[in-house]
Motif scaffolding. Structure first.
Motif, PDB file in Angstrom:
ATOM      1  N   TRP A 155     -29.941 -81.171 -27.747  1.00 29.81           N
ATOM      2  CA  TRP A 155     -29.234 -81.144 -29.021  1.00 29.81           C
ATOM      3  C   TRP A 155     -29.746 -82.174 -30.036  1.00 29.81           C
ATOM      4  CZ3 TRP A 155     -27.506 -86.043 -29.541  1.00 29.81           C
ATOM      5  CH2 TRP A 155     -27.253 -86.760 -28.373  1.00 29.81           C
ATOM      6  N   ASN A 156     -30.560 -83.126 -29.608  1.00 29.26           N
ATOM      7  CA  ASN A 156     -30.853 -84.215 -30.552  1.00 29.26           C
ATOM      8  C   ASN A 156     -31.883 -83.837 -31.611  1.00 29.26           C
ATOM      9  OD1 ASN A 156     -32.811 -84.328 -28.516  1.00 29.26           O
ATOM     10  ND2 ASN A 156     -33.228 -86.474 -28.902  1.00 29.26           N
ATOM     11  N   GLY A 157     -32.610 -82.734 -31.397  1.00 30.49           N
ATOM     12  CA  GLY A 157     -33.511 -82.236 -32.450  1.00 30.49           C
ATOM     13  C   GLY A 157     -33.795 -80.781 -32.151  1.00 30.49           C
ATOM     14  N   PRO A 158     -32.748 -79.950 -32.061  1.00 29.48           N
ATOM     15  CA  PRO A 158     -32.929 -78.624 -31.475  1.00 29.48           C
ATOM     16  C   PRO A 158     -33.950 -77.744 -32.190  1.00 29.48           C
ATOM     17  CG  PRO A 158     -30.704 -78.872 -32.388  1.00 29.48           C
ATOM     18  CD  PRO A 158     -31.344 -80.226 -32.422  1.00 29.48           C
ATOM     19  N   PHE A 159     -33.951 -77.777 -33.511  1.00 26.43           N
ATOM     20  CA  PHE A 159     -34.859 -76.856 -34.220  1.00 26.43           C
ATOM     21  C   PHE A 159     -36.313 -77.254 -33.991  1.00 26.43           C
ATOM     22  CE2 PHE A 159     -37.039 -74.901 -37.789  1.00 26.43           C
ATOM     23  CZ  PHE A 159     -36.516 -73.618 -37.751  1.00 26.43           C
ATOM     24  N   MET A 160     -36.625 -78.514 -34.274  1.00 27.01           N
ATOM     25  CA  MET A 160     -38.013 -78.977 -34.130  1.00 27.01           C
ATOM     26  C   MET A 160     -38.464 -78.892 -32.679  1.00 27.01           C
ATOM     27  SD  MET A 160     -40.396 -81.283 -33.350  1.00 27.01           S
ATOM     28  CE  MET A 160     -39.704 -82.883 -33.012  1.00 27.01           C
ATOM     29  N   LEU A 161     -37.616 -79.352 -31.758  1.00 24.16           N
ATOM     30  CA  LEU A 161     -38.022 -79.377 -30.350  1.00 24.16           C
ATOM     31  C   LEU A 161     -38.192 -77.961 -29.788  1.00 24.16           C
ATOM     32  CD1 LEU A 161     -35.822 -82.350 -29.110  1.00 24.16           C
ATOM     33  CD2 LEU A 161     -38.314 -82.309 -29.275  1.00 24.16           C
ATOM     34  N   THR A 162     -37.443 -77.005 -30.319  1.00 23.16           N
ATOM     35  CA  THR A 162     -37.614 -75.622 -29.849  1.00 23.16           C
ATOM     36  C   THR A 162     -38.924 -75.036 -30.381  1.00 23.16           C
ATOM     37  OG1 THR A 162     -35.230 -75.379 -29.634  1.00 23.16           O
ATOM     38  CG2 THR A 162     -36.492 -73.347 -29.709  1.00 23.16           C
ATOM     39  N   ALA A 176     -40.637 -65.025 -25.119  1.00 19.09           N
ATOM     40  CA  ALA A 176     -39.772 -66.168 -24.831  1.00 19.09           C
ATOM     41  C   ALA A 176     -38.292 -65.810 -24.767  1.00 19.09           C
ATOM     42  CB  ALA A 176     -39.972 -67.229 -25.920  1.00 19.09           C
ATOM     43  N   VAL A 177     -37.592 -66.530 -23.896  1.00 24.29           N
ATOM     44  CA  VAL A 177     -36.125 -66.564 -23.920  1.00 24.29           C
ATOM     45  C   VAL A 177     -35.729 -68.015 -24.135  1.00 24.29           C
ATOM     46  CG1 VAL A 177     -33.982 -66.146 -22.661  1.00 24.29           C
ATOM     47  CG2 VAL A 177     -35.943 -64.605 -22.339  1.00 24.29           C
ATOM     48  N   VAL A 178     -35.082 -68.268 -25.286  1.00 20.48           N
ATOM     49  CA  VAL A 178     -34.659 -69.622 -25.632  1.00 20.48           C
ATOM     50  C   VAL A 178     -33.197 -69.808 -25.262  1.00 20.48           C
ATOM     51  CG1 VAL A 178     -34.251 -71.211 -27.565  1.00 20.48           C
ATOM     52  CG2 VAL A 178     -36.303 -69.774 -27.552  1.00 20.48           C
ATOM     53  N   LYS A 179     -32.885 -70.933 -24.598  1.00 20.64           N
ATOM     54  CA  LYS A 179     -31.473 -71.303 -24.368  1.00 20.64           C
ATOM     55  C   LYS A 179     -31.238 -72.585 -25.164  1.00 20.64           C
ATOM     56  CE  LYS A 179     -28.516 -73.406 -22.524  1.00 20.64           C
ATOM     57  NZ  LYS A 179     -27.573 -74.203 -23.363  1.00 20.64           N
ATOM     58  N   PRO A 180     -30.583 -72.443 -26.338  1.00 20.22           N
ATOM     59  CA  PRO A 180     -30.355 -73.617 -27.192  1.00 20.22           C
ATOM     60  C   PRO A 180     -29.260 -74.516 -26.603  1.00 20.22           C
ATOM     61  CG  PRO A 180     -30.069 -71.554 -28.419  1.00 20.22           C
ATOM     62  CD  PRO A 180     -30.069 -71.210 -26.968  1.00 20.22           C
ATOM     63  N   SER A 229     -40.147 -74.191 -19.594  1.00 20.70           N
ATOM     64  CA  SER A 229     -40.353 -75.472 -20.278  1.00 20.70           C
ATOM     65  C   SER A 229     -38.981 -76.020 -20.666  1.00 20.70           C
ATOM     66  CB  SER A 229     -41.218 -75.275 -21.527  1.00 20.70           C
ATOM     67  OG  SER A 229     -41.363 -76.501 -22.191  1.00 20.70           O
ATOM     68  N   PHE A 230     -38.730 -77.252 -20.256  1.00 22.20           N
ATOM     69  CA  PHE A 230     -37.402 -77.851 -20.440  1.00 22.20           C
ATOM     70  C   PHE A 230     -37.542 -79.215 -21.096  1.00 22.20           C
ATOM     71  CE2 PHE A 230     -34.391 -80.981 -18.581  1.00 22.20           C
ATOM     72  CZ  PHE A 230     -33.202 -80.490 -19.118  1.00 22.20           C
ATOM     73  N   THR A 231     -36.757 -79.466 -22.115  1.00 23.97           N
ATOM     74  CA  THR A 231     -36.600 -80.821 -22.651  1.00 23.97           C
ATOM     75  C   THR A 231     -35.128 -81.170 -22.533  1.00 23.97           C
ATOM     76  OG1 THR A 231     -38.431 -80.524 -24.182  1.00 23.97           O
ATOM     77  CG2 THR A 231     -36.923 -82.316 -24.661  1.00 23.97           C
ATOM     78  N   GLY A 232     -34.859 -82.309 -21.901  1.00 25.56           N
ATOM     79  CA  GLY A 232     -33.474 -82.722 -21.709  1.00 25.56           C
ATOM     80  C   GLY A 232     -33.423 -83.895 -20.752  1.00 25.56           C
ATOM     81  N   SER A 233     -32.301 -84.019 -20.071  1.00 24.42           N
ATOM     82  CA  SER A 233     -32.114 -85.217 -19.252  1.00 24.42           C
ATOM     83  C   SER A 233     -32.753 -85.060 -17.870  1.00 24.42           C
ATOM     84  CB  SER A 233     -30.620 -85.497 -19.095  1.00 24.42           C
ATOM     85  OG  SER A 233     -30.022 -84.455 -18.365  1.00 24.42           O
ATOM     86  N   THR A 234     -33.034 -86.187 -17.271  1.00 27.82           N
ATOM     87  CA  THR A 234     -33.663 -86.202 -15.954  1.00 27.82           C
ATOM     88  C   THR A 234     -32.757 -85.553 -14.911  1.00 27.82           C
ATOM     89  OG1 THR A 234     -34.844 -88.182 -16.627  1.00 27.82           O
ATOM     90  CG2 THR A 234     -34.699 -87.785 -14.260  1.00 27.82           C
ATOM     91  N   ASP A 235     -31.435 -85.784 -15.022  1.00 23.58           N
ATOM     92  CA  ASP A 235     -30.515 -85.195 -14.033  1.00 23.58           C
ATOM     93  C   ASP A 235     -30.540 -83.670 -14.090  1.00 23.58           C
ATOM     94  OD1 ASP A 235     -29.792 -87.638 -13.133  1.00 23.58           O
ATOM     95  OD2 ASP A 235     -27.919 -87.763 -14.283  1.00 23.58           O
ATOM     96  N   THR A 236     -30.551 -83.114 -15.306  1.00 24.22           N
ATOM     97  CA  THR A 236     -30.612 -81.653 -15.433  1.00 24.22           C
ATOM     98  C   THR A 236     -31.941 -81.117 -14.896  1.00 24.22           C
ATOM     99  OG1 THR A 236     -29.187 -81.770 -17.375  1.00 24.22           O
ATOM    100  CG2 THR A 236     -30.385 -79.726 -17.058  1.00 24.22           C
ATOM    101  N   ALA A 237     -33.011 -81.860 -15.143  1.00 26.49           N
ATOM    102  CA  ALA A 237     -34.336 -81.420 -14.654  1.00 26.49           C
ATOM    103  C   ALA A 237     -34.335 -81.279 -13.132  1.00 26.49           C
ATOM    104  CB  ALA A 237     -35.409 -82.409 -15.091  1.00 26.49           C
TER     105      ALA A 237
END
Ligand code: NAD
Length: 484
Positions: A155-162, A176-180, A229-237
Motif C-alpha cells: 500500500w505504500n506506493g501501490p501505483f508506482m510499485l505495481t 498478469a493478474v494483479v492483487k492490489p 512477483s511480490f513486494t511487501g513484508s518479510t512475514d507475508t513472503a
C-alpha cells in the motif's frame, strides 16, 4: 457495478477480469488515512475470482506473447502516455487512499510509473540480440515469454510499485493478474482503465481486489501461474514462499528493510543532516528508508545538532498540502503497531531525543522521532517499524561500524555519507545491502539492479534482471557449418 468518487475522480470498486468489471457480493471497506473518511466498499475477491482472472490471463497469453516485443511496443507506449495524461487524477486518488504526499506523487511517482512501462517496452526490443560465439557452435540467447505472472503489491506506493512489475511483465510477453493492497486499492483499479484506454487486449492485465489472506493467498497457491512477483513484508513472503515451493513457481521478493544511515567524520554534515531528516518523508513508510542512524563518535554531537535542526523543520500534516513532508500512518492498526514499538522501547530504557508521541495534526499522525540508547539486540533496532521512528547509535572504528551496520536480518539498502571516495566505496562494499547510496538517497536508475539481501528479498529486478525473471531464458546452440 460499483464506483466511488475520490478527489473528484470516478474509480471502479470492482475487479477487472478479461477486460470487464466484475463485482463480488462480499466487500471490504477502504478509508482515507488523512481523516478517516470512508472512500469505498471494494469487491472482496477470493479463490473464485482469482481462478477466473488466471484463466483469462492464460487465454490471452498466446496472442500477447506472439506479438513479440515490436508488436507490444506501441501498445505499451500508449499505456505509458495514458498514465501521464491521467497523472493528476492518479496522484490525487493515491494521496487520498494511502496518505502519501501529493507533491511527491505528482512530481515523482506518477512520472516514474509511466517510465516503468516505457523503459521496459523499449528495452525488450533489444533483448534477443545476443550471440555468444564458441569454437563449435553459435549460441543464440533468447528471452522468451514465460506465461502468466501473479503480481502482489503493498500500500505504500501501490501505483508506482505495481507498474514496476507490470512494465517488464507485459513487455516480456507475459500476461498478469494483479492483487492490489487492500489498504490502498484504488489506483490499481484506475490502472486497469488506463490499460483499456491504451488498447491492451482483454485478459492481458487483470486486477483482483481482496484481503491478502484470501485473494492474495489464493493467487499465490494457484497451480496455473508461471511467475510470482511480490513486494511487501518479510512475514507475508514466508507464507507466499510456502505456497510457491509446492508448485516450484519462480518468485521475486522485494521485502522490508532496516537500513543503516552511516555518517562518517569526513562527511558533509549539513548534507547528511538534511538527508537524514528526509528519512521521515511519507511518515517513514518507505521500505528503503535509512532508519538506523550510525554516526561516527568524533562528530556525533555536531551532527546531532544539525540533524535536530533539520528534523525540527519537517512539516507534519495534511499530505495534500504542498509544504507537508510527513503525512499520516496508513491505518489505526498500523498506528498502534508503530506506537507499540516506541512504548516497548521506552519500557526497556530507550529515550527519545525528539518526538515519541501522537502529533497534533490528527489521529494517525506520529511525531518524527529519534530513539537513543538502544542496544543492537533490541526490537527497535532489529525490526522494521515502518513509521517516522529512527534510532541513534555511534561508532568509533570501522569494525564496530560494520557490526552495527550489518547486525540485523535485513539487507535492503544503506546510505553512507563521506567526502572520501575510497573510504566511502570501501564501506559500501562491506555493507550487506542490495542498494547503497553514497552522499545521496532514493536515486534509482531503471537499468540498474534493485532488490534486497538476506530477509529483504530474493532476486534482483531492473534492466535485464527483470527479464531474467519474467522470461524463460533459452540458449539455442547451433553447430557451425551444419546448415546447407
Ligand atoms: P504486506 O506483506 O502486509 O502486504 C503486501 C501485499 O501482500 C498486499 O497486497 C497484501 O494483501 C498481500 N498479502 C497479505 N497476506 C498475504 C498472503 N497470506 N498471501 C498472499 N498475499 C498476501 O505488506 P504491506 O504492509 O502492504 O507493505 C509494507 C511492507 O512492504 C514493508 O515491510 C515494506 O518494507 C515492504 N515494501 C518493500 C519494498 C521493496 O521494494 N523492497 C517496497 C515497498 C514496500
Amino acid at each position: 457495478m460499483g464506483t466511488t468518487k475520490v478527489a473528484g475522480v470516478n474509480v471502479s470498486t470492482d475487479h477487472f477480469i478479461d477486460g470487464k468489471r466484475v463485482e463480488s457480493k462480499r466487500k471490504f471497506q477502504n478509508c482515507s488515512p488523512i481523516d478517516g473518511k470512508h472512500l469505498a466498499d471494494m469487491s472482496a475477491g477470493g479463490a473464485e475470482e482469482i481462478d477466473a482472472a488466471v484463466a483469462a490471463a492464460r487465454r490471452a497469453y498466446p496472442k500477447w506473447a506472439a506479438l513479440g516485443p515490436e508488436g507490444r511496443h506501441p501498445i505499451l507506449k500508449r499505456f505509458a502516455q495514458a498514465i501521464l495524461d491521467h497523472g493528476k487524477e492518479v496522484a490525487a486518488v493515491e494521496t487520498e487512499d494511502n496518505g502519501s504526499l501529493l507533491i511527491g506523487n505528482s512530481s515523482r511517482m506518477v512520472p516514474r510509473a509511466a517510465l516503468n512501462i516505457q523503459f521496459f517496452a523499449d528495452r525488450a526490443l533489444k533483448l534477443n540480440d545476443e550471440k555468444i560465439d564458441s569454437p563449435e557452435v553459435v549460441n543464440h540467447v533468447r528471452f522468451d515469454p514465460a506465461g502468466v505472472a501473479a503480481l502482489i503489491t503493498p500500500w505504500n506506493g501501490p501505483f508506482m510499485l505495481t507498474t514496476w512489475k507490470v512494465g517488464p511483465c507485459l513487455a516480456a510477453g507475459d500476461t498478469a493478474v494483479v492483487k492490489p493492497p487492500e489498504w490502498a486499492p484504488l489506483t490499481c483499479s484506475m490502472m486497469a482503465d488506463l490499460a483499456t484506454e491504451a488498447g491492451i487486449p482483454p485478459g492481458v492485465l487483470n486486477v483482483v481486489h481482496g484481503i491478502g489472506e484470501e485473494a492474495g493467498a489464493a493467487l499465490a497457491a494457484h497451480p496455473d501461474i508461471d511467475r510470482l512477483s511480490f513486494t511487501g513484508s518479510t512475514d507475508t513472503a514466508r507464507l507466499i514462499g510456502a505456497s510457491t515451493a509446492r508448485s516450484l513457481t519462480p518468485v521475486a521478493f522485494e521485502l522490508g528493510g532496516k537500513s543503516p544511515f552511516i555518517v562518517c567524520a569526513d562527511a558533509d554534515l549539513d548534507a547528511a543532516a538534511k538527508t537524514a531528516a528526509g528519512q521521515y518523508f511519507n511518515a517513514g513508510q518507505v521500505c528503503l528508508a535509512g532508519t538506523r542512524i550510525l554516526a561516527e563518535a568524533k562528530i556525533a554531537d555536531e551532527f546531532l545538532d544539525k540533524f535536530r535542526a533539520a528534523a525540527a523543520q519537517m512539516i507534519v500534516g495534511d499530505p495534500r498540502e504542498k509544504t507537508t513532508q510527513v503525512g499520516p500512518l496508513i491505518t489505526p492498526e498500523h498506528y498502534q503497531r508503530v506506537e507499540g514499538f516506541v512504548e516497548r522501547a521506552l519500557k526497556s530504557g530507550v529515550k527519545p531525543l525528539w518526538g515519541g508521541h501522537r502529533h497534533k495534526a490528527g489521529q494517525l499522525y506520529f511525531e518524527p522521532t529519534l530513539m537513543d540508547g538502544a542496544t543492537q539486540d533490541m526490537e527497535i533496532v532489529q525490526k522494521e517499524v515502518f513509521g517516522p521512528v529512527l534510532t541513534w547509535q555511534t561508532w568509533r572504528d570501522e569494525d564496530e561500524l560494520m557490526k552495527l551496520a550489518n547486525g540485523t536480518d535485513y539487507g535492503l539498502a544503506a546510505v553512507i555519507f563521506s567526502k572520501n571516495e575510497e573510504h566511502a566505496i570501501r564501506l559500501a562494499r562491506n555493507v550487506v545491502a542490495g542498494t547503497v547510496w553514497v552522499n545521496c538517497f532514493f536515486v534509482r536508475e531503471l537499468a540498474a539492479p534493485f532488490g534486497g539481501s538476506r530477509n529483504s528479498g530474493i532476486g534482483r529486478e531492473g534492466g535485464n534482471w527483470s527479464f531474467d525473471f519474467y522470461c524463460d531464458v533459452k540458449n539455442i546452440a547451433a553447430l557451425k557449418g551444419s546448415f546447407a
